[in-house]
Scaffold this active site. Structure first.
Site: not given
Lengths: 310, 93
Positions: A70, A73, A128, A197, A271
């Site tokens: 993405h 990020e 994204r 991510h 994440e």
């Protein structure tokens, strides 16, 4: 002035060109252990590059790490770059890493979505998806983490091309996804996959497309717990952990589920930070601390994969 | 470069599933306007939502009318973007 990876600032964000140029310098300066592999071309025909860390030997078991699927990020690409440097600087010093690399290869894809990443620098910092477009589709881009052939088209993905979680017309329709899937399938001996991510500070394992626990749930839960503890001990950042569907939400067509369904037991997604003030706009001052803590978790997962062959 | 002056990121703490679905509804009420940075997942997790300046009034009224508690996580996105870009330029120099 001859470029060198040494003059590269690991505590700043960089453009795609700067990252690709750094990759060339980095590989040149560490040719004994690192090589660069072109695994495909993106929709807009950019190179999709993977760094291979290997101490030789054929048919080593392998670990796959990717970042930046993405594009907004940015902390994930920066963490990938720092991790690459960490691997070469710690090999021969850190016993755990040295043992891992003496027995396994590591493949690191720093920019999984080069078109989207370039677009965040040129036009839209909050983009994204990738940049694919098709006749009849009213919007551009597919969410590359919904395009995988595992649970494709289920809940937690969207068939509307204008949605941020648009799954694409069919599984592996996106060259950026097909390149990874084909590479890992052809390699045939990848035993761990880590997809990086951001943000929300979680460490998760399959499944995303189903609430059903995977058969290795207990082992993956314990490993996630150890990895999160190792991360916490660096800078005191707390992560939650568990399967994607029970920790975050149901998401289908995701990398992790494809990996697990294709025999890669140790499949995890991170994440990374933010702790709740900056979101995707994490200041560059947090790149190094984020990468340092993430490294300890990644190393924990890799060590487990080394010591638990299957 | 797209400009995000005045755009804000709101952090919403939904109390229950009903409030989460009200947030999901917002995505269809305001297609391609509201950008979930952290999507509506479960009541224990915050929802972060980027709202364009032009939609702020409507969206805040919607949240307040449904009793959704929110805070402003980022007051003006463009300010952070300018800082980020300046930091990159400085590092390049």
């Amino acid at each position: 002035l001859e470029r060198s990876a040494g003059s590269f600032s690991y505590s700043s964000y960089h453009t795609l060109e700067e990252i690709y140029s750094w990759i060339d310098s980095f590989v040149t300066e560490n040719a004994d252990i690192v090589s660069k592999i072109l695994i495909g071309k993106s929709f807009e025909n950019r190179s999709i590059l993977v760094l291979k860390f290997s101490t030789g030997g054929s048919q080593h078991r392998a670990i796959w790490i990717d970042a930046g699927i993405h594009s907004r990020e940015w902390i994930t690409h920066a963490t990938g770059i720092w991790t690459a440097k960490q691997i070469v600087s710690e090999y021969g010093k850190d016993d755990i890493l040295t043992n891992i690399l003496n027995a396994m290869d590591i493949f690191l894809e720093i920019v999984s979505n080069p078109d989207g990443f370039a677009f965040t620098h040129s036009m839209n910092r909050l983009w994204r998806k990738n940049k694919s477009s098709r006749p009849g589709a009213s919007c551009i881009g597919v969410d590359l983490n919904r395009n995988w052939r595992s649970g494709f088209g289920g809940n937690g993905s969207n068939d509307n091309p204008c949605s941020e979680t648009y799954r694409g017309p069919y599984p592996h329709s996106e060259p950026e996804v097909a390149a990874i899937a084909d590479f890992i399938t052809a390699h045939g001996n990848v035993k761990a996959l880590i997809s990086i991510h951001s943000y929300s500070q979680m460490l998760m394992y399959p499944y995303g497309h189903s609430l059903e626990p995977v058969s290795d749930q207990e082992e993956l839960y314990d490993l996630a717990k150890s990895a999160v503890q190792a991360l916490y001990e660096v800078h005191g950042i707390k992560y939650i952990y568990g399967s994607i569907s029970t920790t975050l939400y149901v998401a289908s067509g995701i990398t992790l589920d494809w990996a697990y369904d294709n025999g890669i037991k140790y499949a995890f997604s991170f994440e990374l930070r933010d702790t709740g003030s900056y979101g995707f706009l994490l200041p560059a001052s947090q790149i190094i601390p984020t990468a340092q803590e993430t490294w300890m978790a990644i190393r924990t997962i890799m060590e487990h994969a080394l010591n638990n062959p299957y | 470069q797209m400009n995000f002056t005045g755009d804000q990121v709101l952090r919403i703490l939904a109390k229950n599933e009903k409030q989460l679905s009200l947030l999901r509804d917002l995505e269809s009420l305001k297609p391609q306007k509201v950008d979930f940075w952290r999507g509506p997942a479960r009541p224990s997790l915050p929802v972060d939502m980027r709202v364009p300046f032009s939609e702020l009034k409507d969206v805040k009224a919607y949240l307040e009318s449904h009793g959704l508690v929110y805070s402003i996580m980022i007051k003006d996105i463009q300010v952070l973007l300018n800082e980020e870009r300046e930091a990159m330029a400085k590092s390049r120099r």
